[in-house]
Design a protein around this motif. Structure first.
Motif: not given
Length: 201
Positions: A26-28, A31
């Motif tokens: 679930e980690l965001d 980039e």
């Protein structure tokens, strides 16, 4: 490298792993960064130096020259070291393409590290020790048949080492090291020499 402790008292080991894996999924992650699970923590690994990426590109190009059609080379692929409940995202993973094709498209489950034919780690200043020790032991324990460590920060000078024949005790029976500038032979199914003299930096 930045570590974030996300589970202290999550019950049994199995439940702790499930909690960590769910959190990882679930980690965001920003980039270019990678999230790994090690020692009961989620560890965020920052984007590598340009030379690091240049080496990865040279290795990938060399492997593709003789790679059997049923195999592919993957970046940013999470692999689960099941005996240790660790999850790493190696620089490169060579794995049967059918395993990727058959993965559940609705989950981000990591693939078992033992399914890889070759895992490649390229050291950065901040993670060289982990690649030489923790990941070496983990990949051996996880049954990864070949571990290629490209260590730009080795005290002997920049070196490339291929470890083969993993043991359950967390060691490899064989290793072959060459300094940058000398070719490193890679056995079947690659049967190619890695020209380390072409590596940047």
């Amino acid at each position: 490298m930045t570590a974030a402790m996300v589970a202290k008292d999550q019950g049994s080991e199995g439940r702790r792993w499930e909690y960590l894996l769910r959190t990882w999924q679930e980690l965001d992650v920003p980039e270019g960064w990678r999230a790994e699970i090690d020692e009961g923590q989620i560890v965020l690994v920052p984007p590598p130096h340009a030379h690091h990426n240049g080496i990865a590109a040279k290795v990938r190009r060399t492997l593709y020259a003789s790679l059997p059609e049923e195999l592919e080379i993957y970046q940013t692929l999470g692999v689960h070291v099941a005996p240790l409940d660790k999850l790493y995202v190696p620089d490169l993973v060579v794995m049967p393409a059918e395993l990727i094709a058959s993965a559940d498209p609705d989950t981000s489950e990591p693939l078992d590290a033992s399914e890889a034919l070759l895992i490649v780690e390229i050291t950065s200043k901040g993670n060289a020790r982990e690649d030489r020790t923790k990941k070496y032991r983990a990949y051996a324990r996880g049954g990864v048949p070949m571990y290629l460590l490209i260590d730009r920060f080795d005290t002997r000078g920049a070196m490339a080492t291929l470890f083969t024949e993993p043991n359950e005790d967390g060691t490899y029976k064989h290793s072959e090291s060459v300094p940058f500038g000398k070719p490193l032979p890679l056995p079947a199914p690659f049967d190619v020499a890695l020209l380390t003299g072409d590596f940047p930096g």
